[in-house]
Write a protein that holds these residues in place. Sequence first.
Motif, PDB file in Angstrom:
ATOM      1  N   TYR A  60      24.001  -0.365 -14.937  1.00 23.77           N
ATOM      2  CA  TYR A  60      23.245   0.645 -14.199  1.00 23.77           C
ATOM      3  C   TYR A  60      21.742   0.500 -14.468  1.00 23.77           C
ATOM      4  CZ  TYR A  60      21.820   5.463 -12.937  1.00 23.77           C
ATOM      5  OH  TYR A  60      21.198   6.571 -12.394  1.00 23.77           O
ATOM      6  N   ILE A  61      21.388   0.316 -15.725  1.00 20.94           N
ATOM      7  CA  ILE A  61      19.975   0.165 -16.086  1.00 20.94           C
ATOM      8  C   ILE A  61      19.445  -1.184 -15.607  1.00 20.94           C
ATOM      9  CG2 ILE A  61      18.384  -0.044 -18.039  1.00 20.94           C
ATOM     10  CD1 ILE A  61      20.169   1.984 -19.521  1.00 20.94           C
ATOM     11  N   TYR A  66      18.192   3.629 -11.768  1.00 20.75           N
ATOM     12  CA  TYR A  66      17.338   4.761 -12.137  1.00 20.75           C
ATOM     13  C   TYR A  66      16.031   4.777 -11.343  1.00 20.75           C
ATOM     14  CZ  TYR A  66      15.041   1.099 -14.814  1.00 20.75           C
ATOM     15  OH  TYR A  66      14.408  -0.065 -15.169  1.00 20.75           O
ATOM     16  N   HIS A  69      17.521   6.916  -8.371  1.00 20.12           N
ATOM     17  CA  HIS A  69      18.381   8.063  -8.665  1.00 20.12           C
ATOM     18  C   HIS A  69      18.008   8.729  -9.984  1.00 20.12           C
ATOM     19  CE1 HIS A  69      21.196   7.214  -5.423  1.00 20.12           C
ATOM     20  NE2 HIS A  69      21.138   5.935  -5.763  1.00 20.12           N
ATOM     21  N   SER A  70      17.642   9.985  -9.908  1.00 24.19           N
ATOM     22  CA  SER A  70      17.435  10.771 -11.121  1.00 24.19           C
ATOM     23  C   SER A  70      18.795  11.212 -11.652  1.00 24.19           C
ATOM     24  CB  SER A  70      16.580  12.001 -10.804  1.00 24.19           C
ATOM     25  OG  SER A  70      16.621  12.915 -11.866  1.00 24.19           O
ATOM     26  N   GLN A  71      18.861  11.511 -12.946  1.00 31.13           N
ATOM     27  CA  GLN A  71      20.046  12.145 -13.513  1.00 31.13           C
ATOM     28  C   GLN A  71      19.671  13.527 -14.030  1.00 31.13           C
ATOM     29  OE1 GLN A  71      22.394   9.840 -16.253  1.00 31.13           O
ATOM     30  NE2 GLN A  71      22.337   8.039 -14.964  1.00 31.13           N
ATOM     31  N   GLN A  99      18.420   8.972 -19.024  1.00 37.10           N
ATOM     32  CA  GLN A  99      18.047   8.562 -17.669  1.00 37.10           C
ATOM     33  C   GLN A  99      17.476   9.708 -16.835  1.00 37.10           C
ATOM     34  OE1 GLN A  99      18.256   5.183 -16.613  1.00 37.10           O
ATOM     35  NE2 GLN A  99      18.427   5.128 -18.834  1.00 37.10           N
ATOM     36  N   ASP A 108      20.556  12.895  -6.823  1.00 40.10           N
ATOM     37  CA  ASP A 108      20.798  12.918  -8.264  1.00 40.10           C
ATOM     38  C   ASP A 108      22.223  12.471  -8.541  1.00 40.10           C
ATOM     39  OD1 ASP A 108      18.385  13.906  -9.489  1.00 40.10           O
ATOM     40  OD2 ASP A 108      18.757  15.766  -8.416  1.00 40.10           O
ATOM     41  N   HIS A 110      23.670  12.848 -11.716  1.00 32.06           N
ATOM     42  CA  HIS A 110      24.207  13.392 -12.957  1.00 32.06           C
ATOM     43  C   HIS A 110      25.539  14.105 -12.775  1.00 32.06           C
ATOM     44  CE1 HIS A 110      24.649  14.828 -16.900  1.00 32.06           C
ATOM     45  NE2 HIS A 110      24.365  16.086 -16.618  1.00 32.06           N
TER      46      HIS A 110
END
Length: 203
Positions: A60-61, A66, A69-71, A99, A108, A110
């Motif tokens: 993902y990183i 990121y 997309h915010s978490q 993140q 988002d 999360h």
Amino acid sequence: MFTHDMIERNQALMIVLVILVVAVGGLVEIVPLYFQKSLTEPVAGLKPYTPLQLTGRDVYIREGCYNCHSQMVRPFRAEVERYGHYSVAGEFVYDHPFQWGSKRTGPDLHRVGGRYSDEWHRLHLLDPRSVVPESNMPAYPWLVRTGANAEDIEAKMRALRRVGVPYTDEQIAGAADEVKGKTEMEALIAYLQVLGTSIKTVR
């Protein structure tokens, strides 16, 4: 006695005073956070990432998810109604680095855990517009062809244990076997499916 005129005319003095003010202000803002339990202790039910989830987080990183997309779900009514319970620091005490962020090209993520099936996530990663027609996300077909990296997972877990993640010796010893034979796609989906699952309901 310092005067306004003296400070403005003496650049070296002004620089020193600015640095001093910023340093003191930063300490006043940051230091108290280390003593708030809600920021330093995990929420009830929070578990460290499994080896496969941890590997997926690295994917993902690496893929820069990121960047769009915010978490971080904010504590506003519209966001809570759309995404679920707002993000709290206690959910991220095992994340190094966390993140959170303000970037929001896409939604988002999360509270995405458990919202969709594994198959939905697979299709979304292979062809985003097949499940979300308005999406501008690129496809990630190589993830299904690339094996998940099992070689350094034990070292990663030992490093995380040094900074407070409660992995046991047994979990670390069996980590490589859990990741071996899996694809990066499977690892990433495992990570996405756990996001936000420690807090399910709005309180």
